[in-house]
Scaffold this active site. Structure first.
Site, PDB file in Angstrom:
ATOM      1  CE  LYS B 159      -3.998  -0.695   2.565  1.00  0.00           C
ATOM      2  NZ  LYS B 159      -4.704  -0.941   3.844  1.00  0.00           N
ATOM      3  N   GLY B 166      -9.013   3.227  -0.945  1.00  0.00           N
ATOM      4  CA  GLY B 166      -8.864   2.084  -1.837  1.00  0.00           C
ATOM      5  C   GLY B 166      -7.876   2.309  -2.968  1.00  0.00           C
ATOM      6  CG  HIS B 209     -15.497  -1.416   6.549  1.00  0.00           C
ATOM      7  ND1 HIS B 209     -14.394  -0.827   5.987  1.00  0.00           N
ATOM      8  CD2 HIS B 209     -16.101  -0.461   7.293  1.00  0.00           C
ATOM      9  CE1 HIS B 209     -14.339   0.430   6.386  1.00  0.00           C
ATOM     10  NE2 HIS B 209     -15.366   0.687   7.178  1.00  0.00           N
ATOM     11  CE  LYS B 237     -16.768   2.631   4.542  1.00  0.00           C
ATOM     12  NZ  LYS B 237     -16.469   3.757   5.428  1.00  0.00           N
ATOM     13  CG  ASN B 291     -12.106   7.844   6.987  1.00  0.00           C
ATOM     14  OD1 ASN B 291     -11.072   7.914   6.339  1.00  0.00           O
ATOM     15  ND2 ASN B 291     -12.957   6.853   6.856  1.00  0.00           N
ATOM     16  NE  ARG B 293     -13.632  11.621   4.983  1.00  0.00           N
ATOM     17  CZ  ARG B 293     -14.349  10.515   4.827  1.00  0.00           C
ATOM     18  NH1 ARG B 293     -15.606  10.474   5.248  1.00  0.00           N
ATOM     19  NH2 ARG B 293     -13.846   9.432   4.287  1.00  0.00           N
TER      20      ARG B 293
END
Lengths: 79, 453
Positions: B159, B166, B209, B237, B291, B293
């Site tokens: 990664k 993603g 998830h 999602k 995340n 936010r």
């Protein structure tokens, strides 16, 4: 014979595959049927715009990053 | 100092959501919009609106200078970034605060740290949060890393440290592939993200998830339980729910405590989400990213807890300490959200902008529809395809799914193809009803079912 290439979708037109790469085609360049002449971005998805015949590009009718409508002419082709 | 005037630096359904939360708190709203959004619902609902540039996001919703200037000219004392666009830009957060306004979110330095996946992973390990087995930090040497990959066991993911959502991920199944992909990934990462840094993680097969919602005021942190978002397409999602029926009460307690520990260790401020992979077969969970936010799927948490997360963000940004104690936050019933996108699910999810005819919106007990649509609205092609979110609540998961079916049957967006048929089919699917899903389940299902949608 002169023919126009139309945008298949509404969105944003790009003449380059990526901002730091050269344009797909310049005015005056030869094109073969199936050659990519630009991209249309619609809702964050990219679609290739291809030439439908052999010839050369007469003139681009929209600038890089211009908003376009579905069916709007993008370039003029000479067969 | 509480906020008096808020500039909304986003668009679509989340802008509408933020305007409503601000209105509840008596905060005046200014909607920043591009040329293409002059007729948007958010512009109609806000007290005031200001044009920040041309349709292309790079020239408007991503234009930090234009947005900060617009906010100052409008006399705003705070800016809400929503999700996407500049929501996780530390430069934007810094610029807003340097201009003397409150940024409705964490400090720039927190965004910077959590945006660097390697730094976030290190922060998680330091807070005692389990992470996916892999490299302890950035890796440079392919030989050394190959040894590590063999140790943790193939397949492994390579990664990009600067990636996310993603992007910048490659999966290697053996040492030969690893060496090949490592070089490719390095080149790709430096050209796509301007940072060639890589790290390696074990692939957890058929995982779920699971994510934990947190709220922090810079000192204290509380959690608002978890959401499950295992139904994904291309790592996006599509269907989210709360609570997750896959985690035991013990696992839930550990998961939520770990999220609070990590958020506290970075003095987190605002609403945030810690994402995990959950392995059903072992009950193990692994932190993947945070995340910094509000998230698209926040309403399912709002419904089971009764908390207005966007309003809490605004209170925190206005300088209030957390109003909620952990013991005050309880979960009740089950909520499900589905994302209504302007896409044709039967035609490889082809985007479908267009003009909306006479809109029919579902209602009744346990039904909420957060949307940017109105009858006659011309959906612009320049932004993502999310039109709205249908959220339902029921006493039980089954009750919620039944209500979802009913609500979907009432929803009609004439003139546009939407993902409604996908959800109608999923709501009737035996695996979905039995919650026998994982993050790759939907893509398999679509291979044999998409054409019938």
């Amino acid at each position: 014979m002169s023919i126009e290439i139309f945008s298949p979708l509404p969105g944003t037109f790009y003449r380059k595959p990526a901002p730091d790469q050269p344009v797909y085609k310049e005015s005056g360049d030869a094109v073969a049927k199936g050659d990519v002449i630009g991209l249309v971005e619609v809702m964050k998805t990219f679609y290739e715009v291809k030439s439908e015949l052999d010839g050369h590009i007469d003139v681009f009718l929209v600038e890089n990053e211009d908003p376009v409508q579905a069916g709007q002419p993008l370039a003029k082709l000479k067969g | 100092m509480s906020i008096r005037k808020l500039l909304i630096a986003n668009r679509g359904e989340i802008a509408v959501r933020i305007i409503r939360a601000a209105r509840d708190l008596g905060i005046a709203t200014v909607q920043a919009h591009s040329d293409a959004d002059a007729d948007s619902l958010a512009v109609r609902l806000a007290d005031d609106a200001v044009n920040i540039g041309p349709p292309q996001a790079a020239k408007s919703y991503l234009n930090i200078k234009a947005i900060v200037e617009a906010a100052q000219e409008a006399g705003a004392d705070a800016v809400h970034p929503g999700y996407g666009f500049l929501a996780e830009s530390s430069h934007f957060a810094d610029a807003v605060e340097a201009a003397g306004m409150a940024f409705v979110g964490p400090r720039g330095e927190t965004i910077r740290m959590m945006g660097d996946k390697v730094a976030a992973r290190t922060a998680a390990m330091n807070a005692g949060v389990p992470t996916v087995p892999g490299s302890d930090g950035r890796i440079d040497d392919v030989g050394e890393t190959e040894k590590l990959a063999a140790e943790i066991g193939y397949p492994v993911m390579i990664k990009a440290a600067a990636g996310g959502g993603g992007r910048g991920i490659r999966i290697a199944h053996d040492a030969k592939e690893f060496a090949h992909f490592f070089q490719l990934a390095q080149t790709e990462a430096s050209s796509a993200f301007g940072d060639g840094g890589l790290y390696v993680e074990k692939v957890i097969e058929d995982a779920r998830h699971i994510e934990v919602q947190v709220l922090g005021d810079g000192t204290d942190v509380v959690h608002c339980f978890e959401r499950e978002c295992s139904l994904q397409r291309r790592r996006q999602k599509v269907w989210e729910e709360a609570p997750s029926m896959a985690v035991s009460p013990e696992a839930r307690a550990m998961l939520c405590a770990s999220a609070v520990a990590l958020a506290k260790s970075v003095n987190y401020r605002g609403a945030g989400t810690l994402e995990y992979l959950y392995d059903d077969t072992t009950g193990d969970f692994y932190f993947i990213e945070m995340n910094t936010r509000i998230q698209v799927e926040h309403p399912v948490t709002e419904w089971i807890t009764g908390i207005d997360l966007v309003a809490e963000m605004l209170r925190i940004a206005g300088g209030e300490p957390l109003r909620l104690k952990q013991d005050d936050i309880v979960s009740r019933g089950h909520a499900i959200e589905v994302r209504i996108n302007a896409e044709d699910p039967a035609n490889d999810f082809l985007p479908f902008p267009g003009v909306v005819g006479t809109l029919s919106v579902p209602g009744g007990p346990g039904v909420r529809f957060d949307t940017m649509l109105y009858s006659g609205y011309a959906i612009p092609p320049f932004y993502d395809s999310l039109l709205g979110k249908l959220i339902v609540w029921g006493d039980t998961r089954e009750h919620a799914i039944d209500r979802l079916k009913g609500a979907l049957s009432e929803l009609d967006v004439p003139g546009v193809k939407t993902t409604v048929p996908l959800y109608t089919a999923l709501a009737g699917d035996a695996d979905v009803r039995a919650n026998a899903v994982h993050t790759r389940w939907l893509e398999h299902w679509l291979e044999s079912n998409a054409k019938q949608l």
